[in-house]
Scaffold this active site. Structure first.
Site, PDB file in Angstrom:
ATOM      1  N   GLN A  57       0.906  -1.215   0.158  1.00 24.96           N
ATOM      2  CA  GLN A  57      -0.051  -0.165  -0.058  1.00 24.96           C
ATOM      3  C   GLN A  57       0.837   1.248  -0.025  1.00 24.96           C
ATOM      4  O   GLN A  57       1.892   1.471   0.802  1.00 24.96           O
ATOM      5  CB  GLN A  57      -0.993  -0.157   1.306  1.00 24.96           C
ATOM      6  CG  GLN A  57      -1.870   1.045   1.276  1.00 24.96           C
ATOM      7  CD  GLN A  57      -2.769   1.393   2.320  1.00 24.96           C
ATOM      8  OE1 GLN A  57      -2.434   1.873   3.319  1.00 24.96           O
ATOM      9  NE2 GLN A  57      -4.154   0.833   2.175  1.00 24.96           N
ATOM     10  N   CYS A  89      -6.413   7.431   4.865  1.00 20.98           N
ATOM     11  CA  CYS A  89      -5.874   7.826   6.083  1.00 20.98           C
ATOM     12  C   CYS A  89      -6.357   9.093   6.715  1.00 20.98           C
ATOM     13  O   CYS A  89      -6.257  10.152   6.045  1.00 20.98           O
ATOM     14  CB  CYS A  89      -4.657   7.774   6.095  1.00 20.98           C
ATOM     15  SG  CYS A  89      -3.502   8.223   7.698  1.00 20.98           S
ATOM     16  N   ASP A 122     -15.885  -2.087  11.703  1.00 20.81           N
ATOM     17  CA  ASP A 122     -16.588  -2.786  12.724  1.00 20.81           C
ATOM     18  C   ASP A 122     -16.932  -4.450  12.269  1.00 20.81           C
ATOM     19  O   ASP A 122     -17.939  -4.856  12.971  1.00 20.81           O
ATOM     20  CB  ASP A 122     -18.004  -2.138  12.672  1.00 20.81           C
ATOM     21  CG  ASP A 122     -17.767  -0.705  13.276  1.00 20.81           C
ATOM     22  OD1 ASP A 122     -16.735  -0.401  13.778  1.00 20.81           O
ATOM     23  OD2 ASP A 122     -18.697   0.038  13.483  1.00 20.81           O
TER      24      ASP A 122
HETATM   25  C1  LIG Z   1      -3.759   0.812  14.406  1.00 21.78           C
HETATM   26  C2  LIG Z   1      -4.389   1.170  12.684  1.00 21.78           C
HETATM   27  C3  LIG Z   1      -3.675   1.371  11.554  1.00 21.78           C
HETATM   28  C4  LIG Z   1      -4.460   1.503  10.548  1.00 21.78           C
HETATM   29  N1  LIG Z   1      -3.302   1.731   9.360  1.00 21.78           N
HETATM   30  C5  LIG Z   1      -3.874   1.822   8.283  1.00 21.78           C
HETATM   31  C6  LIG Z   1      -3.202   1.768   7.041  1.00 21.78           C
HETATM   32  O1  LIG Z   1      -1.753   1.845   7.286  1.00 21.78           O
HETATM   33  N2  LIG Z   1      -3.576   1.835   5.912  1.00 21.78           N
HETATM   34  C7  LIG Z   1      -5.128   1.705   5.627  1.00 21.78           C
HETATM   35  O2  LIG Z   1      -5.502   1.924   4.569  1.00 21.78           O
HETATM   36  N3  LIG Z   1      -5.987   1.662   6.887  1.00 21.78           N
HETATM   37  C8  LIG Z   1      -5.354   1.597   8.045  1.00 21.78           C
HETATM   38  N4  LIG Z   1      -6.265   1.667   9.015  1.00 21.78           N
HETATM   39  C9  LIG Z   1      -7.350   1.295   8.852  1.00 21.78           C
HETATM   40  C10 LIG Z   1      -8.003  -0.197   8.874  1.00 21.78           C
HETATM   41  O3  LIG Z   1      -7.451  -0.871   7.662  1.00 21.78           O
HETATM   42  C11 LIG Z   1      -9.665  -0.158   8.664  1.00 21.78           C
HETATM   43  O4  LIG Z   1      -9.965   0.330   7.382  1.00 21.78           O
HETATM   44  C12 LIG Z   1     -10.206   0.308   9.905  1.00 21.78           C
HETATM   45  O5  LIG Z   1      -9.680   0.160  10.933  1.00 21.78           O
HETATM   46  C13 LIG Z   1     -11.827   0.121   9.776  1.00 21.78           C
HETATM   47  O6  LIG Z   1     -11.929  -1.626  10.027  1.00 21.78           O
HETATM   48  P1  LIG Z   1     -12.175  -2.153  11.636  1.00 21.78           P
HETATM   49  O7  LIG Z   1     -13.269  -1.259  12.189  1.00 21.78           O
HETATM   50  O8  LIG Z   1     -12.400  -3.457  11.266  1.00 21.78           O
HETATM   51  O9  LIG Z   1     -11.226  -1.747  12.649  1.00 21.78           O
HETATM   52  C14 LIG Z   1      -5.639   1.402  10.342  1.00 21.78           C
HETATM   53  C15 LIG Z   1      -6.360   1.238  11.331  1.00 21.78           C
HETATM   54  C16 LIG Z   1      -5.911   1.104  12.539  1.00 21.78           C
HETATM   55  C17 LIG Z   1      -6.918   0.853  13.953  1.00 21.78           C
END
Ligand SMILES: Cc1cc2nc3c(=O)[nH]c(=O)nc-3n(C[C@H](O)[C@H](O)[C@H](O)COP(=O)(O)O)c2cc1C
Length: 320
Positions: A70, A100, A206
């Site tokens: 990415q 981001c 989520d």
């Molecule tokens: C600690 C952390 C780091 C993340 N880093 C990235 C990243 O580098 N690139 C990206 O596209 N999304 C990043 N995300 C977003 C996640 O990929 C995801 O889209 C987001 O957490 C929602 O999904 P969830 O509710 O299942 O956690 C990050 C999320 C968290 C919590």
């Protein structure tokens, strides 16, 4: 689920997670059934650094495929060069981060800021498609914020991306302005999937457990679910989702298996980062792994204080 020529048996991917989805953790998740993983976001310019500096950032392994690299940036030329570099390094897919929400990133007009600039986002995509000889995908937010103009920008980017030849889009169903607060809007994911019925749409937001991931797939009809926070400290979530989708009882690792996995994770980290960095690297993972332990707070506190391999081993001896 398909991403260009890549077919995945389980409709789930290990999300990009800054600070977490480095090579050791990707290898751990693959052991437990993750069919596809993404690196964390890498700054385009850093991929263009000379050999040694770049090698600190980019890690590949024959056991880590198919894998997406990415990248994040806002200059079509630099993004294209970075994409070409990822292809040379052997990544199977180039993923563009337009999602981001970190303040510093937005201030530099990168990541989620591109959700405000559909024409530039598409210019970047076209430059990357021309430079990369493999599938290109996009990570998007459902919009930059809730202004109608910004919602229209989402559709402009998504339509334009598929028209230009993007292999898939992954949509985090929150606005960039929301960051990680509030509920992810799964209804929006349903709308996106019905609009792009014959394209690959991955839903994010989520799906914190296997039943929630299965529910996201069922409710929204998206092709795949991206597992992010739900996969932190629980790499078994991939196996659990496979069980859940097949109607089997969900696998629950006992303490011995958790210990074996923690040891395997340490050994991958040691190999890549060496004895000084590995224990510190594992600290943040240990804190997440502790959630599965019957005494999570006691174990968590001990992982927080890890400084050396000895400390790490002592926690495993005492608690696992
Ligand atoms: C600690 C952390 C780091 C993340 N880093 C990235 C990243 O580098 N690139 C990206 O596209 N999304 C990043 N995300 C977003 C996640 O990929 C995801 O889209 C987001 O957490 C929602 O999904 P969830 O509710 O299942 O956690 C990050 C999320 C968290 C919590």
């Amino acid at each position: 689920m398909r991403i260009g020529p890549i077919t995945l048996e389980l409709p789930a991917v290990l999300a990009a997670l800054a600070g977490y989805t480095n090579l050791p953790y990707r290898l751990i998740c693959r052991r437990l059934g993750a069919p596809y993983c993404s690196t964390e976001a890498m700054l385009d310019r850093q991929l263009l650094l000379p050999g040694k500096l770049r090698r600190r950032l980019v890690h590949t392994d024959p056991a880590d495929h198919p894998v997406a690299g990415q990248i994040m940036g806002n200059d079509p030329k630099v993004m294209a060069q970075a994409a070409a570099e990822l292809c040379r390094e052997g990544f199977d897919v180039v993923d563009l981060n337009f999602a981001c929400p970190v303040r510093k990133v937005l201030a530099r007009r990168r990541g989620g800021y591109l959700m405000r600039q559909p024409e530039l986002a598409l210019e970047i995509l076209r430059a990357v498609l021309a430079a990369a000889d493999r599938p290109v995908t996009l990570k998007l937010r459902r919009a930059f914020d809730d202004e109608p103009e910004m919602q229209a920008a989402f559709w402009r980017i998504a339509e334009g991306a598929f028209d230009a030849g993007a292999a898939a889009i992954c949509v985090h169903a929150r606005t960039a302005q929301q960051r990680y607060t509030g509920k992810a809007d799964w209804e929006f994911l349903s709308k996106v999937k019905s609009h792009f019925a014959d394209k690959t749409v991955i839903g994010s937001g989520d799906a914190l457990s296997a039943p929630q991931a299965a529910e996201l797939l069922r409710q929204t009809g998206v092709d795949g679910v991206s597992l992010a926070r739900g996969a932190l400290g629980n790499p078994w979530i991939f196996r659990q989702l496979a069980d859940h989708l097949a109607g089997r009882p969900m696998y629950r690792p006992d303490l011995l298996e958790q210990r074996q996995l923690l040891e395997a994770h340490y050994s991958h980290a040691l190999q890549l980062f060496g004895p000084r960095r590995a224990p510190k690297m594992l600290r943040s993972f240990g804190i997440k792994y502790a959630r599965l332990h019957p005494h999570p707070s006691a174990v968590r506190v001990e992982f927080v204080n890890i400084d050396s391999e000895g400390d790490w081993q002592a926690v495993l001896e005492r608690h696992y």
